[in-house]
Each structure stands twice: as C-alpha cells, then as structure tokens.
Write a protein that holds these residues in place. Structure first.
Motif, PDB file in Angstrom:
ATOM      1  N   TYR A   1      -1.820   3.292   7.602  1.00 17.23           N
ATOM      2  CA  TYR A   1      -2.020   1.967   7.012  1.00 17.23           C
ATOM      3  C   TYR A   1      -3.123   1.206   7.756  1.00 17.23           C
ATOM      4  O   TYR A   1      -4.026   0.636   7.132  1.00 17.23           O
ATOM      5  CB  TYR A   1      -0.719   1.175   7.056  1.00 17.23           C
ATOM      6  N   GLU A   2      -3.036   1.227   9.073  1.00 15.40           N
ATOM      7  CA  GLU A   2      -4.024   0.487   9.874  1.00 15.40           C
ATOM      8  C   GLU A   2      -5.431   1.050   9.700  1.00 15.40           C
ATOM      9  O   GLU A   2      -6.411   0.303   9.707  1.00 15.40           O
ATOM     10  CB  GLU A   2      -3.616   0.548  11.349  1.00 15.40           C
ATOM     11  N   GLN A   3      -5.539   2.373   9.512  1.00 17.45           N
ATOM     12  CA  GLN A   3      -6.852   3.011   9.383  1.00 17.45           C
ATOM     13  C   GLN A   3      -7.275   3.189   7.922  1.00 17.45           C
ATOM     14  O   GLN A   3      -8.306   3.797   7.646  1.00 17.45           O
ATOM     15  CB  GLN A   3      -6.839   4.357  10.106  1.00 17.45           C
ATOM     16  N   GLN A   4      -6.442   2.667   7.005  1.00 17.66           N
ATOM     17  CA  GLN A   4      -6.737   2.722   5.567  1.00 17.66           C
ATOM     18  C   GLN A   4      -6.973   4.148   5.102  1.00 17.66           C
ATOM     19  O   GLN A   4      -7.922   4.447   4.367  1.00 17.66           O
ATOM     20  CB  GLN A   4      -7.940   1.828   5.240  1.00 17.66           C
ATOM     21  N   LEU A   5      -6.060   5.029   5.506  1.00 20.94           N
ATOM     22  CA  LEU A   5      -6.144   6.445   5.147  1.00 20.94           C
ATOM     23  C   LEU A   5      -5.134   6.784   4.042  1.00 20.94           C
ATOM     24  O   LEU A   5      -3.996   6.307   4.070  1.00 20.94           O
ATOM     25  CB  LEU A   5      -5.840   7.329   6.366  1.00 20.94           C
TER      26      LEU A   5
ATOM     27  N   ARG B   1       0.849  -1.184   0.000  1.00 25.39           N
ATOM     28  CA  ARG B   1       0.000   0.000   0.000  1.00 25.39           C
ATOM     29  C   ARG B   1       0.888   1.238   0.000  1.00 25.39           C
ATOM     30  O   ARG B   1       1.821   1.354   0.807  1.00 25.39           O
ATOM     31  CB  ARG B   1      -0.919   0.032   1.221  1.00 25.39           C
TER      32      ARG B   1
ATOM     33  N   SER C   1      -4.264   6.054   1.047  1.00 26.16           N
ATOM     34  CA  SER C   1      -3.410   5.027   0.465  1.00 26.16           C
ATOM     35  C   SER C   1      -4.054   4.411  -0.771  1.00 26.16           C
ATOM     36  O   SER C   1      -5.283   4.407  -0.919  1.00 26.16           O
ATOM     37  CB  SER C   1      -3.094   3.936   1.481  1.00 26.16           C
TER      38      SER C   1
ATOM     39  N   ILE D   1       1.265   5.042   0.776  1.00 26.18           N
ATOM     40  CA  ILE D   1       0.612   5.967   1.695  1.00 26.18           C
ATOM     41  C   ILE D   1       1.133   7.378   1.455  1.00 26.18           C
ATOM     42  O   ILE D   1       2.342   7.643   1.581  1.00 26.18           O
ATOM     43  CB  ILE D   1       0.874   5.558   3.156  1.00 26.18           C
TER      44      ILE D   1
END
Length: 298
Positions: A60-64, A18, A66, A20
C-alpha cells in the motif's frame, strides 16, 4: 486492514479503499505470498499472519499491485463453508419484542442463548442476487447481523479467552422465509434456503482485541434505514456466545457465528414489509466493508 477474496479465489487486502493483490505484491517485493487464499490465512500461524499484514502495508505504501476497491471485484471472503453457520436468535431485546406476536412466540427475553444453524449452501457473496425461490416462499425478510469467524479451534472456551479464538468479523444477512418459519414451527426450513446467507465483502481481523460496544450495525433497504443498533444492545455479549457455543462442542477454524439481529426487520412493521424482487439490502458495520445484495427479479 480488511482481507477479501477476489473473484478468481485469491486472497487480497483492502487498505484505505485500495485493493491489493497480495500475490502480485509479494512477487514485486521479491518474496513468496504467505497465504494463497482465505482458508490458508485462517489456518496459518500468528507469525505468518503478521508477515501478511506487513506485506499488505508495504504494498500500500509503495503503491504496488493495487487498484481502487470496488465491491464487484470480490466475492464472499470464504468461497465455501466447511460447516453450517452458527446463529443466535432473539439476541436483541427490541427485536424479540417486535416479532413475538407475529410469530406466536413469547416476548420474554431468553435466559440462555438461542442457537440454530444455516446450511452451507446459504452462503453467497456481495452483489450476488438473493434467490427469489418463487413457489417455495412469498415472505422473504432481511436480518442485518455481525458475523464472527473463528481463527483458533477450541472446546470449553472460557469467556476471558474468547477473543483469542476469533480471527475477525464481517457483515452478514440472515435472510429468512417467514412463511416457512411459521408453517414449520421451527427456524431451519425458513433459514436454510440456498443463497439465504450473504456474507462479506471482508473479514476484518480483530487481533485478539474486543470489539467496542459502541460499534454500530445498520441495515438499509433501497437506501431506507431499517435497522440501527450497537453491539452493546446484545442480550448476550460475544464472550458469552463463544463460551456457550464451545461448551462440550469444538469450534473449528473457519466456523462462522452470526450474532443476532436488532429491531427493524420487515416482519416487525405493521403492515409487514417483506422484500420485493429487485429490492437492495445493505448491511453495514463500523470498521469493516459494507455488504450489498438484491433480491432476484425472477
């Protein structure tokens, strides 16, 4: 964690394929991006680098901010070089043997690192075409290598302190004009043609820790495996190289060090197998993103 530079020159991170956008992620998380580009990251404090790592992981964890990583979205991790790339010659015994007769040089292993440099204009990024330089050379060769990027300046660096001065590592292709090398009796002319230093796509931080001797470096031409070695096969290991290069000479932040190539270069075959227009070269190293470039058609 890999750090890359987008096509518009901004700093981004790649985690698990991914890509970012760190500026957009920082805004989404209510803060200011700690570093706007790769040079700012290299020159930042350890505290800022840690903050950037945390920001990238949260995004990455919050899918922001990316998208799926694609090599065409990024350029060379360093958009320019401040100084020549420092290169190590004959640092793998099998490569030293394969080129000895063809270059008219000794097959004896060096007692000390052999150092040369590549001009700043050699730098290009992933998927950029390696210039053909028709009329200048007819024997263009590839050399897959591991590149180191200095993150802390120093002079007379002890081997035991070497890794604390390294920010990270990257893939590198020490493209070489073999006819120019042989004609001029030295390496500068054959190594310094514009565009003869593809690097990237990422700089992968080492966090002060040594890279494993088992780390594998490969180079493929049009999908055919040509070079395959581990870092443990180097004649001179990375701490030795850092100590040697910094003896009486200051290594600066952002300096790039190409650590040598293993056997399997085009010149090493019988008959020799130089690159042809359109040939695709992929350099890959365990733990970082692979680098792909093609020789220009014209």
């Amino acid at each position: 964690m890999h750090y890359v530079t987008t096509k518009d020159g901004r700093l981004a991170a790649v985690i698990n394929n991914r890509l970012i956008d760190l500026k957009a992620a920082s805004i989404a998380l209510g803060g200011a991006v700690p570093c706007k580009d790769m040079w700012a990251l290299l020159e930042s404090s350890q505290k800022v680098q840690n903050e950037l790592d945390i920001l990238a992981k949260k995004a990455y964890e919050q899918q922001l901010a990316s998208v799926v990583y694609e090599p065409q979205l990024v350029g060379s991790p360093l958009t320019y070089l401040r100084r020549n790339v420092l290169c190590i010659g004959k640092n793998y015994a099998d490569h030293a043997a394969e080129i000895a007769d063809k270059m008219g040089i000794s097959a004896d292993l060096p007692k000390h690192p052999i150092v040369f440099s590549k001009a700043t204009k050699t730098l290009i990024g992933p998927l950029e075409s390696i210039p053909l330089h028709a009329g200048v050379t007819r024997k263009i060769d590839y050399e897959g290598e591991l590149a180191l990027v200095i993150g802390k300046a120093g002079i007379n660096i002890a081997e035991g302190e070497a890794w604390s001065h390294i920010f990270g590592f990257s893939c590198y292709n020490d493209v070489s004009a073999r006819d120019l090398q042989k004609r001029h009796g030295q390496w500068h002319m054959g190594k310094c043609l514009d565009g003869f230093g593809p690097m990237g796509p990422a700089i992968t931080p080492t966090y002060g820790q040594p890279l494993s001797d088992d780390l594998r470096l490969t180079c493929k031409v049009n999908g055919e495996l040509r070079q395959d070695a581990t870092l443990g096969q180097m004649i001179f290991d990375i701490p030795t190289l850092i100590a040697t290069l910094s003896a009486g000479i200051t290594l600066e932040v952002g300096d790039v060090i190409a650590t040598g190539t293993p056997a399997g270069v085009g010149m090493g075959f019988d008959p020799m197998r130089f690159l042809a227009p359109g040939d695709e070269v992929e350099v890959a190293i365990d733990g970082t993103l692979p680098l792909t470039n093609s020789l220009a058609l014209t």
